[in-house]
Design a protein around this motif. Structure first.
Motif, mmCIF file in Angstrom:
data_model
loop_
_atom_site.group_PDB
_atom_site.id
_atom_site.type_symbol
_atom_site.label_atom_id
_atom_site.label_comp_id
_atom_site.label_asym_id
_atom_site.label_seq_id
_atom_site.Cartn_x
_atom_site.Cartn_y
_atom_site.Cartn_z
ATOM 1 N N TYR A 172 11.349 -21.205 -53.059
ATOM 2 C CA TYR A 172 12.239 -20.934 -51.914
ATOM 3 C C TYR A 172 11.923 -19.575 -51.299
ATOM 4 N N LEU A 173 11.797 -18.549 -52.133
ATOM 5 C CA LEU A 173 11.516 -17.208 -51.628
ATOM 6 C C LEU A 173 10.160 -17.168 -50.916
ATOM 7 N N ASN A 174 9.161 -17.824 -51.491
ATOM 8 C CA ASN A 174 7.834 -17.864 -50.871
ATOM 9 C C ASN A 174 7.840 -18.584 -49.529
ATOM 10 N N GLY A 175 8.739 -19.543 -49.351
ATOM 11 C CA GLY A 175 8.825 -20.274 -48.095
ATOM 12 C C GLY A 175 9.731 -19.630 -47.067
ATOM 13 N N SER A 176 10.353 -18.523 -47.446
ATOM 14 C CA SER A 176 11.273 -17.813 -46.552
ATOM 15 C C SER A 176 10.612 -16.532 -46.045
ATOM 16 N N ASP A 177 11.407 -15.687 -45.399
ATOM 17 C CA ASP A 177 10.888 -14.397 -44.932
ATOM 18 C C ASP A 177 11.135 -13.273 -45.937
ATOM 19 N N PHE A 178 11.512 -13.610 -47.173
ATOM 20 C CA PHE A 178 11.883 -12.603 -48.176
ATOM 21 C C PHE A 178 10.849 -11.489 -48.303
ATOM 22 N N PHE A 179 9.592 -11.823 -48.341
ATOM 23 C CA PHE A 179 8.551 -10.823 -48.591
ATOM 24 C C PHE A 179 8.172 -10.025 -47.348
ATOM 25 N N ARG A 180 8.614 -10.455 -46.176
ATOM 26 C CA ARG A 180 8.326 -9.755 -44.919
ATOM 27 C C ARG A 180 9.561 -9.084 -44.320
ATOM 28 N N ALA A 181 10.739 -9.505 -44.744
ATOM 29 C CA ALA A 181 11.986 -9.025 -44.141
ATOM 30 C C ALA A 181 12.232 -7.543 -44.433
ATOM 31 N N PRO A 182 12.999 -6.879 -43.565
ATOM 32 C CA PRO A 182 13.394 -5.492 -43.847
ATOM 33 C C PRO A 182 14.535 -5.477 -44.863
ATOM 34 N N ALA A 183 14.744 -4.344 -45.503
ATOM 35 C CA ALA A 183 15.880 -4.207 -46.413
ATOM 36 C C ALA A 183 17.165 -3.993 -45.630
ATOM 37 N N SER A 184 17.047 -3.417 -44.440
ATOM 38 C CA SER A 184 18.207 -3.197 -43.578
ATOM 39 C C SER A 184 17.727 -3.174 -42.132
ATOM 40 N N GLY A 185 18.674 -3.176 -41.230
ATOM 41 C CA GLY A 185 18.325 -3.166 -39.814
ATOM 42 C C GLY A 185 17.996 -1.793 -39.278
ATOM 43 N N ASP A 230 11.337 -21.562 -61.077
ATOM 44 C CA ASP A 230 10.174 -21.951 -60.286
ATOM 45 C C ASP A 230 10.570 -22.405 -58.886
ATOM 46 N N LYS A 231 11.674 -23.136 -58.782
ATOM 47 C CA LYS A 231 12.160 -23.605 -57.475
ATOM 48 C C LYS A 231 12.683 -22.434 -56.646
ATOM 49 N N LEU A 232 13.308 -21.471 -57.305
ATOM 50 C CA LEU A 232 13.797 -20.286 -56.602
ATOM 51 C C LEU A 232 12.629 -19.490 -56.032
ATOM 52 N N LEU A 233 11.586 -19.299 -56.823
ATOM 53 C CA LEU A 233 10.415 -18.565 -56.328
ATOM 54 C C LEU A 233 9.750 -19.327 -55.185
ATOM 55 N N PHE A 275 9.056 -11.126 -61.767
ATOM 56 C CA PHE A 275 9.815 -12.377 -61.727
ATOM 57 C C PHE A 275 9.262 -13.378 -62.737
ATOM 58 N N THR A 276 7.956 -13.641 -62.681
ATOM 59 C CA THR A 276 7.379 -14.689 -63.528
ATOM 60 C C THR A 276 7.314 -14.297 -65.001
ATOM 61 N N SER A 277 7.245 -13.009 -65.303
ATOM 62 C CA SER A 277 7.189 -12.592 -66.706
ATOM 63 C C SER A 277 8.573 -12.432 -67.326
ATOM 64 N N ARG A 278 9.602 -12.231 -66.512
ATOM 65 C CA ARG A 278 10.943 -11.972 -67.047
ATOM 66 C C ARG A 278 11.937 -13.120 -66.853
ATOM 67 N N ILE A 279 11.793 -13.868 -65.765
ATOM 68 C CA ILE A 279 12.787 -14.904 -65.453
ATOM 69 C C ILE A 279 12.204 -16.266 -65.815
ATOM 70 N N THR A 280 12.724 -16.844 -66.895
ATOM 71 C CA THR A 280 12.204 -18.118 -67.404
ATOM 72 C C THR A 280 13.259 -19.224 -67.375
ATOM 73 N N ARG A 281 14.397 -18.922 -66.841
ATOM 74 C CA ARG A 281 15.507 -19.865 -66.797
ATOM 75 C C ARG A 281 15.155 -21.096 -65.965
ATOM 76 N N LEU A 294 21.744 -18.031 -55.135
ATOM 77 C CA LEU A 294 21.111 -18.088 -56.448
ATOM 78 C C LEU A 294 21.642 -19.242 -57.280
ATOM 79 N N SER A 295 22.918 -19.534 -57.128
ATOM 80 C CA SER A 295 23.531 -20.629 -57.892
ATOM 81 C C SER A 295 22.987 -21.995 -57.497
ATOM 82 N N GLN A 296 22.306 -22.073 -56.372
ATOM 83 C CA GLN A 296 21.666 -23.328 -55.986
ATOM 84 C C GLN A 296 20.417 -23.593 -56.835
ATOM 85 N N TYR A 297 19.923 -22.546 -57.517
ATOM 86 C CA TYR A 297 18.689 -22.651 -58.281
ATOM 87 C C TYR A 297 18.857 -22.334 -59.765
#
Length: 196
Positions: A30-43, A25-28, A15-21, A137-140
């Motif tokens: 948001y993700l860090n403050g959410s369950d993104f890194f702990r959530a399952p991919a599916s139920g 930084d605000k999107l990352l 993310f940090t090496s490829r996405i510079t738009r 994503l469009s919010q960021y």
């Protein structure tokens, strides 16, 4: 099992090496403050385990990079930028942020009823799937049309709109080749790289 710390580090490095738009930084954040890194991919299907969503996102990014290179060759960047590949691959499923909740159901084990955990859908913003990811994503970030279409239609024929009779998917794939490549990458990651 997913190594949550390793998956998070790999995601963050890409993310940090490829996405510079602007807004990345605000999107990352948001993700860090959410369950993104702990959530399952599916139920209950692919990577239905803690950290599965992040690992799936990394897997799709790698598959998308590979299919774009296979389609356009070593000069692929003249057609699709590395930033676009990272945005689409890593972020196509942000619609699943805060989407699953752990619940318990009864299960008989060795003749005894016990409560076992499972993931249930706890939809707080019923906006769809791919279209919900585009909205979030469009919010960021300001997405290109190609990126928005690739993320919006990454589910292909599994998308509820298509199952409801919409013909927009074939129009999108005809006009935006990245959308088709994104679907191929998502399928490949799901069925070839991940446990069900």
């Amino acid at each position: 099992m997913v190594d949550i710390d390793l998956a998070r580090q790999e995601f963050t490095d890409i993310f940090t090496s490829r996405i510079t738009r602007q807004g990345a930084d605000k999107l990352l954040e948001y993700l860090n403050g959410s369950d993104f890194f702990r959530a399952p991919a599916s139920g209950r299907f692919h990577l239905a385990t803690e950290g599965g969503l992040c690992q799936h996102s990394v897997n799709v990014y790698k598959r998308l990079l590979a299919v774009v290179k296979a389609e356009y060759g070593e000069n692929y960047q003249s057609v699709v930028s590395d930033e676009t590949i990272a945005i689409c691959g890593l972020l196509h499923d942000v619609c699943k942020v805060n989407f699953y909740a752990v619940d318990y159901r009864n299960s008989k084990e060795n003749g005894v009823w016990v409560k076992v955990p499972y993931y249930r859908v706890d939809e707080r913003f019923p906006y769809g799937h791919g279209e919900k990811s585009v909205f979030i994503l469009s919010q960021y970030l300001r997405l290109t049309a190609e990126e928005a279409m690739a993320i919006n239609w990454h589910m292909g024929g599994f998308d509820d709109r298509v199952r409801g009779g919409s013909f927009s998917l074939s129009e999108a794939y005809a006009k935006y080749k990245l959308a088709l490549l994104m679907h191929i990458a998502d399928l490949s990651a799901t069925y070839l790289d991940e446990e069900r």
